[in-house]
Structure formats: structure tokens, C-alpha cells
Design a protein around this motif. Structure first.
Motif, PDB file in Angstrom:
ATOM      1  N   ALA A  72      -9.193  63.614 111.047  1.00 50.92           N
ATOM      2  CA  ALA A  72      -9.045  62.227 110.599  1.00 50.92           C
ATOM      3  C   ALA A  72      -8.447  61.353 111.699  1.00 50.92           C
ATOM      4  CB  ALA A  72      -8.180  62.168 109.345  1.00 50.92           C
ATOM      5  N   LEU A  73      -7.485  61.887 112.418  1.00 51.42           N
ATOM      6  CA  LEU A  73      -6.867  61.139 113.510  1.00 51.42           C
ATOM      7  C   LEU A  73      -7.874  60.822 114.604  1.00 51.42           C
ATOM      8  CD1 LEU A  73      -4.521  59.960 115.133  1.00 51.42           C
ATOM      9  CD2 LEU A  73      -3.973  62.303 115.875  1.00 51.42           C
ATOM     10  N   VAL A  74      -8.641  61.806 115.008  1.00 51.31           N
ATOM     11  CA  VAL A  74      -9.607  61.599 116.093  1.00 51.31           C
ATOM     12  C   VAL A  74     -10.699  60.621 115.664  1.00 51.31           C
ATOM     13  CG1 VAL A  74     -11.377  62.734 117.496  1.00 51.31           C
ATOM     14  CG2 VAL A  74      -9.113  63.785 117.232  1.00 51.31           C
ATOM     15  N   GLU A  75     -11.150  60.726 114.422  1.00 47.37           N
ATOM     16  CA  GLU A  75     -12.162  59.777 113.934  1.00 47.37           C
ATOM     17  C   GLU A  75     -11.614  58.354 113.953  1.00 47.37           C
ATOM     18  OE1 GLU A  75     -15.003  58.958 110.016  1.00 47.37           O
ATOM     19  OE2 GLU A  75     -13.615  60.661 110.033  1.00 47.37           O
ATOM     20  N   ALA A  76     -10.375  58.171 113.477  1.00 48.36           N
ATOM     21  CA  ALA A  76      -9.767  56.842 113.468  1.00 48.36           C
ATOM     22  C   ALA A  76      -9.560  56.317 114.885  1.00 48.36           C
ATOM     23  CB  ALA A  76      -8.429  56.895 112.716  1.00 48.36           C
ATOM     24  N   LEU A  77      -9.181  57.210 115.796  1.00 49.22           N
ATOM     25  CA  LEU A  77      -8.954  56.810 117.180  1.00 49.22           C
ATOM     26  C   LEU A  77     -10.245  56.353 117.843  1.00 49.22           C
ATOM     27  CD1 LEU A  77      -7.231  56.551 119.703  1.00 49.22           C
ATOM     28  CD2 LEU A  77      -7.547  59.009 120.094  1.00 49.22           C
ATOM     29  N   GLU A  78     -11.309  57.122 117.682  1.00 51.47           N
ATOM     30  CA  GLU A  78     -12.579  56.733 118.285  1.00 51.47           C
ATOM     31  C   GLU A  78     -13.051  55.394 117.731  1.00 51.47           C
ATOM     32  OE1 GLU A  78     -15.423  59.863 117.803  1.00 51.47           O
ATOM     33  OE2 GLU A  78     -14.660  61.000 119.521  1.00 51.47           O
ATOM     34  N   GLN A  79     -12.911  55.197 116.427  1.00 57.48           N
ATOM     35  CA  GLN A  79     -13.343  53.947 115.816  1.00 57.48           C
ATOM     36  C   GLN A  79     -12.540  52.765 116.350  1.00 57.48           C
ATOM     37  OE1 GLN A  79     -15.994  53.456 113.790  1.00 57.48           O
ATOM     38  NE2 GLN A  79     -15.547  51.280 114.072  1.00 57.48           N
ATOM     39  N   ALA A  80     -11.230  52.955 116.506  1.00 57.60           N
ATOM     40  CA  ALA A  80     -10.379  51.881 117.025  1.00 57.60           C
ATOM     41  C   ALA A  80     -10.712  51.559 118.473  1.00 57.60           C
ATOM     42  CB  ALA A  80      -8.909  52.277 116.882  1.00 57.60           C
ATOM     43  N   LEU A  81     -10.981  52.585 119.264  1.00 49.07           N
ATOM     44  CA  LEU A  81     -11.330  52.361 120.666  1.00 49.07           C
ATOM     45  C   LEU A  81     -12.642  51.607 120.800  1.00 49.07           C
ATOM     46  CD1 LEU A  81     -10.329  55.844 122.168  1.00 49.07           C
ATOM     47  CD2 LEU A  81      -9.242  53.651 122.696  1.00 49.07           C
ATOM     48  N   VAL A  82     -13.625  51.984 119.992  1.00 48.09           N
ATOM     49  CA  VAL A  82     -14.928  51.306 120.041  1.00 48.09           C
ATOM     50  C   VAL A  82     -14.795  49.864 119.582  1.00 48.09           C
ATOM     51  CG1 VAL A  82     -17.226  51.221 119.024  1.00 48.09           C
ATOM     52  CG2 VAL A  82     -16.306  53.398 119.784  1.00 48.09           C
ATOM     53  N   THR A  83     -14.150  49.659 118.443  1.00 51.40           N
ATOM     54  CA  THR A  83     -14.048  48.322 117.853  1.00 51.40           C
ATOM     55  C   THR A  83     -13.270  47.365 118.748  1.00 51.40           C
ATOM     56  OG1 THR A  83     -14.134  49.288 115.631  1.00 51.40           O
ATOM     57  CG2 THR A  83     -13.301  47.025 115.830  1.00 51.40           C
ATOM     58  N   GLY A  84     -12.199  47.869 119.358  1.00 48.65           N
ATOM     59  CA  GLY A  84     -11.345  47.008 120.157  1.00 48.65           C
ATOM     60  C   GLY A  84     -11.786  46.810 121.581  1.00 48.65           C
ATOM     61  N   GLY A  85     -12.794  47.583 122.034  1.00 47.88           N
ATOM     62  CA  GLY A  85     -13.192  47.513 123.438  1.00 47.88           C
ATOM     63  C   GLY A  85     -12.028  47.837 124.365  1.00 47.88           C
ATOM     64  N   THR A  86     -11.179  48.739 123.923  1.00 46.37           N
ATOM     65  CA  THR A  86      -9.913  49.025 124.600  1.00 46.37           C
ATOM     66  C   THR A  86     -10.133  49.810 125.886  1.00 46.37           C
ATOM     67  OG1 THR A  86      -8.901  49.128 122.413  1.00 46.37           O
ATOM     68  CG2 THR A  86      -7.624  50.047 124.242  1.00 46.37           C
ATOM     69  N   ALA A  87      -9.364  49.465 126.914  1.00 46.50           N
ATOM     70  CA  ALA A  87      -9.424  50.207 128.172  1.00 46.50           C
ATOM     71  C   ALA A  87      -8.900  51.619 127.943  1.00 46.50           C
ATOM     72  CB  ALA A  87      -8.608  49.505 129.244  1.00 46.50           C
ATOM     73  N   ILE A  88      -9.687  52.631 128.317  1.00 47.47           N
ATOM     74  CA  ILE A  88      -9.384  54.015 127.965  1.00 47.47           C
ATOM     75  C   ILE A  88      -8.130  54.526 128.665  1.00 47.47           C
ATOM     76  CG2 ILE A  88     -10.222  56.392 128.105  1.00 47.47           C
ATOM     77  CD1 ILE A  88     -13.059  55.271 127.786  1.00 47.47           C
ATOM     78  N   ASP A  89      -8.089  54.424 129.975  1.00 48.65           N
ATOM     79  CA  ASP A  89      -6.984  55.044 130.720  1.00 48.65           C
ATOM     80  C   ASP A  89      -5.635  54.397 130.412  1.00 48.65           C
ATOM     81  OD1 ASP A  89      -8.513  57.058 132.140  1.00 48.65           O
ATOM     82  OD2 ASP A  89      -9.393  55.395 133.243  1.00 48.65           O
ATOM     83  N   PRO A  90      -5.520  53.061 130.398  1.00 44.90           N
ATOM     84  CA  PRO A  90      -4.234  52.479 130.014  1.00 44.90           C
ATOM     85  C   PRO A  90      -3.795  52.877 128.606  1.00 44.90           C
ATOM     86  CG  PRO A  90      -5.579  50.847 131.136  1.00 44.90           C
ATOM     87  CD  PRO A  90      -6.457  52.034 130.877  1.00 44.90           C
ATOM     88  N   PHE A  91      -4.753  52.955 127.683  1.00 44.66           N
ATOM     89  CA  PHE A  91      -4.379  53.319 126.313  1.00 44.66           C
ATOM     90  C   PHE A  91      -3.738  54.700 126.256  1.00 44.66           C
ATOM     91  CE2 PHE A  91      -5.223  55.667 122.450  1.00 44.66           C
ATOM     92  CZ  PHE A  91      -4.593  54.868 121.506  1.00 44.66           C
ATOM     93  N   PHE A  92      -4.384  55.687 126.834  1.00 45.23           N
ATOM     94  CA  PHE A  92      -3.833  57.042 126.773  1.00 45.23           C
ATOM     95  C   PHE A  92      -2.530  57.152 127.577  1.00 45.23           C
ATOM     96  CE2 PHE A  92      -8.227  58.344 125.533  1.00 45.23           C
ATOM     97  CZ  PHE A  92      -7.883  58.963 124.335  1.00 45.23           C
ATOM     98  N   HIS A  93      -2.452  56.413 128.671  1.00 44.74           N
ATOM     99  CA  HIS A  93      -1.216  56.406 129.455  1.00 44.74           C
ATOM    100  C   HIS A  93      -0.062  55.849 128.626  1.00 44.74           C
ATOM    101  CE1 HIS A  93       1.653  54.533 132.314  1.00 44.74           C
ATOM    102  NE2 HIS A  93       1.384  55.584 133.070  1.00 44.74           N
ATOM    103  N   ASP A  94      -0.313  54.721 127.949  1.00 47.26           N
ATOM    104  CA  ASP A  94       0.742  54.052 127.192  1.00 47.26           C
ATOM    105  C   ASP A  94       1.099  54.793 125.903  1.00 47.26           C
ATOM    106  OD1 ASP A  94       0.676  52.083 129.130  1.00 47.26           O
ATOM    107  OD2 ASP A  94      -0.598  50.732 127.960  1.00 47.26           O
ATOM    108  N   SER A  95       0.124  55.517 125.341  1.00 44.81           N
ATOM    109  CA  SER A  95       0.323  56.140 124.023  1.00 44.81           C
ATOM    110  C   SER A  95       0.663  57.618 124.106  1.00 44.81           C
ATOM    111  CB  SER A  95      -0.945  55.950 123.175  1.00 44.81           C
ATOM    112  OG  SER A  95      -1.289  54.586 123.071  1.00 44.81           O
ATOM    113  N   PHE A  96       0.817  58.152 125.315  1.00 48.86           N
ATOM    114  CA  PHE A  96       1.086  59.585 125.456  1.00 48.86           C
ATOM    115  C   PHE A  96       2.359  59.963 124.709  1.00 48.86           C
ATOM    116  CE2 PHE A  96       2.693  63.417 127.480  1.00 48.86           C
ATOM    117  CZ  PHE A  96       1.543  64.180 127.583  1.00 48.86           C
ATOM    118  N   GLY A  97       2.264  61.012 123.919  1.00 46.19           N
ATOM    119  CA  GLY A  97       3.394  61.451 123.104  1.00 46.19           C
ATOM    120  C   GLY A  97       3.303  60.993 121.666  1.00 46.19           C
ATOM    121  N   GLY A  98       2.286  60.163 121.364  1.00 42.35           N
ATOM    122  CA  GLY A  98       2.027  59.848 119.967  1.00 42.35           C
ATOM    123  C   GLY A  98       2.521  58.514 119.461  1.00 42.35           C
TER     124      GLY A  98
END
Length: 453
Positions: free
Chosen positions: A353-379
């Protein structure tokens, strides 16, 4: 072999016999200027103590490595290239130089790129541009840091030839690259034998791969077990590409290693947002190997391996193994995305469920991949990512970080690989012969890898 070395040479490929390769010689290059040596990778195979002179002597001139192959071997294979079958390919600008064991006891290959013409060069010059070599350094370093099983760029030596190319300003500088890989047996290696209806050598190849790469005897169900291993490994590869935001660009069957290790980087790119339609190759007009279609492409390639293995196996056990790909991919994409988020798994339903929600949010928001994972590391997803990630935040609240976020890396901006930076790194070399930015980038990538590991 000069210098103090702990190398453990091998020559296992010779068990297959000369139906699988052609003896060749490397080109006689006018210059040999060492531009990149990967001592971190060399340490794993006992070659890190070589002097620069000995390094160049072996990895630009290719004399026999004592205890390994007496002469380089250009490997024979076929392949589907953008779904069109081509029986006229093989190692056209590279060869297998030597085999060794690494610290873990795995059989490893030293394979070249840009080492000269072979019987399979067709109309090519067998050379590699220096820009292509620099791009391969960047791809392999970045993928290794992001947890993708990949070949490693061991050496790049500039060779002093002016190359004419139609897709970049010419003449351009030349290089010879040596990669360290866990084998160079491709799906296309099996396809060639099926095309020739050569059951005897197909059986030998199945036994070789099972013995040397999977530590198993062939047995009665060897072909199906081999396919099962390839399904597992390539499903993991497809998932790791997606989590890394990586687009290989040319996922032909001759570019898929049966150990599931990524290799042979041509028109690769890192997607800057989660855009399933993003392509890396300008000539991929139909988007066959687009970012979001990579799992489909790799599954299709596994199907071609199954077709080839019908030469020595009944269909039902092969079909049973192929049918496992979707479930293996589902498991592996969850694993890969949680790894990149820096959290421990919780349970199957919650993780999915988490991965599905994450992929949907990334697609919908057009979010930059590398900054997102860098900023969100650790949850913890920062507020700057807005309400589109509210569901992801809520789900992540139950997860435990897999390691403390205390590495110096996290204080720096995200270490991505946009194409503009790749071009800028090359421009510094091309215009000013300035290698410092490239070496600084490699150091930053390795720092990220250490932080993520």
C-alpha cells in the motif's frame, strides 16, 4: 604479472569450446593515457596493487593475464534488437580479456569496450569515444550507489585516435574501457544456439551457467531451474531500475545478462520525475524501452530465453517459471522502494500500500525523484512536498528507519544525475582537459552510496 597481486585467475569459459567465441587481438593504440582506475573494484579481484605502468600494460595492450586466457575472446551471440531478431551480431568492439575469482568466490570477467575490430564488427571501427567511456563511469558509479546490481567500470585509458561519429561533434577523442562483470553470458547467447538448433551446445551452456553462476548441477530440470534463476534476478533488476529512476535505453536480449547484472550502457538517462513515458534513446520512437515499460521489456526478454530453452526442455516447466515474473517483480519493487526510502519492511499488505501510494504521488506531483528520496530518507516526508504526499506521510508514520540519518551526505543537496550535469562534466574534459569535476562527482556518488548502504 608484475607487482604484488592477490589475483585468482580463472579460464572457465574454455570449458564451452570454440563454438562460443573467436580468438582476437586488441588494437594497437597510438597512445595509452590512464584516465580512470577503479581501485575499489580492483581490490575485490586482487589487482589494486598494480602500478599505473602495469595497469596500462595489461588494460590497454592486453597481454595474457597469467593463469587466465591465452588470448582475448570475442563472444558469439544473437539478439532481438527493438524486437527485431538479428543473427549478425556478437562482440563487435569488445572481448573477454580474462576471468578471475573475486573475494566472495564469484567468477568474474574482465570485458572490454572499444578494444578494436573483431569478426563481429561488421562495418564498425571497433572503437569507443572518450565521452562514451566517461558516461559509462557515471552510469555504473551511480547505479552501484543506488543499490543496482551492475557491472563496474574498472579502467578507462585514452587511446589517441580521432574518431568520426554521426551523433556527436567529430573528430572526437577515443578510449578503451574495461568493465568488471559477473559474467557476459546473455539471453542472446542462448538464442544463437536455438537459431542453429544446436541442442548439444545448448545443454553445455545450461550446465556452464548453473555450475559457475548459480553453484548447481544441471540435473533433469536444469533448463527450467536456470530460467527460474533468471526470472528472479531480472525481476530484481527491473525493480531496482525503477527505484533508481534509471532508464537503460536499449534493453535488447543481447544486453540482458543471465546473472541479472546490468551492463553495456549506451543511451542511458536518469529520469528527473516519475514519468512512465520518459525515454533515454532518441531513436526509441515508439517508447519501447521507456522508463515505465522496463519491467515489461525485461519480462519479454525472459520469454525469449524460455523460447530458446525449448531446444532442450518441454514447455510446461518453462511456462511455470515465466509465470512467476509478475509476483517476483511485485516483491522486488516493494523491497527496492523501501530501501530507497530508508525504512524497514512492516508487513506485505502495508508495504504494498505504501509503495502504491508513493508511486501515485510521484506521478501526480511531477516530483523530482532524487531530491525527494534524499529529503525523505528515514521515513519523514518534508512539508515542502505538499498535500499530494499526505497519504504517504500517514502510511510512513508506522515505519522504522533502517539506519540513523547522521551521515554528512544528508547535509548536502541531493546527488542526482541530470543530463545537463553529464554534459557539463564532459565539456570540462573536452574543452579544458579538466578531469577534476568528474573525480569530484564520483567522490560525491560514492559518499551517497556509503550513506545509503
Amino acid at each position: 604479472m608484475a607487482d604484488d597481486t592477490q589475483a585468482r585467475p580463472e579460464r572457465a569459459i574454455l570449458e564451452l569450446g570454440d563454438a562460443f567465441y573467436d580468438p582476437v587481438q586488441g588494437a594497437d593504440f597510438p597512445q595509452t593515457i590512464l584516465r580512470f582506475r577503479n581501485d575499489r573494484a580492483a581490490a575485490g579481484i586482487g589487482l589494486d596493487r598494480w602500478s599505473d605502468a602495469n595497469w596500462i600494460a595489461h588494460l590497454a595492450r592486453f597481454p595474457p593475464l597469467p593463469g587466465s586466457l591465452d588470448t582475448p575472446l570475442a563472444l558469439r551471440y544473437h539478439g532481438h534488437q527493438f524486437r527485431q531478431y538479428n543473427p549478425d551480431i556478437g562482440d563487435g568492439r569488445g572481448f573477454l580479456y580474462a576471468q578471475l575469482r573475486d573475494d566472495a568466490g564469484r567468477l568474474m570477467d574482465l570485458g572490454t569496450k572499444g578494444s578494436g575490430q573483431t569478426p563481429w564488427s561488421r562495418f564498425g571501427d571497433g572503437r569507443l569515444t572518450l565521452k562514451g567511456a566517461v558516461r559509462e563511469i557515471l552510469a555504473t558509479e551511480m547505479l552501484e550507489a543506488l543499490g543496482v546490481e551492475t557491472s563496474r567500470t574498472l579502467s578507462v585509458i585514452e587511446t589517441g585516435e580521432a574518431l568520426e561519429r554521426g551523433d556527436e561533434p567529430s573528430p572526437t577523442r577515443s578510449a578503451v574501457l574495461v568493465r568488471l562483470s559477473h559474467g557476459h553470458i546473455r539471453i542472446g547467447t542462448f538464442q544463437r544456439l536455438a537459431y542453429l538448433r544446436d541442442a548439444e551446445h545448448m545443454e553445455a551452456l545450461v550446465a556452464y551457467v548453473l555450475r559457475h553462476y548459480y553453484g548447481e548441477d544441471v540435473g533433469d530440470d536444469g533448463p527450467a531451474r536456470l530460467l527460474g534463476h533468471v526470472v528472479d534476478r531480472t525481476a530484481r533488476l527491473a525493480a531496482s531500475y525503477m527505484a533508481a529512476g534509471f532508464v537503460h535505453g536499449v534493453l535488447n536480449t543481447d544486453n540482458i545478462n543471465v546473472t541479472g547484472e546490468s551492463f553495456d550502457y549506451g543511451p542511458w538517462r536518469f529520469a528527473q520525475s516519475w514519468d512512465p513515458s520518459f525515454t533515454a534513446a532518441y531513436f526509441d520512437h515508439a517508447g519501447l524501452y521507456a522508463f515505465g515499460r522496463q519491467p515489461e521489456a525485461i519480462h519479454w526478454n525472459c520469454m525469449q530465453l524460455a523460447v530458446a530453452l525449448r531446444t532442450v526442455s518441454e514447455a510446461p516447466p518453462l511456462i511455470a517459471q515465466l509465470d512467476r515474473f509478475a509476483e517476483r517483480y511485485r516483491i522486488e519493487i516493494v523491497r527496492a522502494m523501501l530501501w530507497r526510502l530508508g525504512v524497514m519492511p512492516l508487513d506485505d499488505a502495508s508495504d504494498a500500500a505504501l509503495v502504491e501510494a508513493l508511486e501515485q504521488a510521484l506521478v501526480t506531483g511531477g516530483t523530482a525523484i532524487d531530491p525527494f528520496f534524499h529529503d525523505s530518507f528515514g521515513g519523514t516526508v518534508p512539508d515542502q512536498y505538499g498535500e499530494g504526499f499526505a497519504g504517504v506521510r500517514e502510511l510512513l508514520a508506522r515505519y522504522t528507519p533502517r539506519k540513523p540519518r547522521d551521515h554528512a551526505h544528508w547535509a548536502d543537496p541531493a546527488c542526482g544525475m541530470p543530463i545537463e550535469e553529464v554534459e557539463a562534466l564532459w565539456a570540462a574534459i573536452d574543452e579544458r582537459d579538466d578531469w577534476a569535476p568528474l573525480h569530484a562527482k564520483v567522490a560525491a556518488i560514492r559518499a551517497m552510496g556509503e550513506a545509503l548502504a
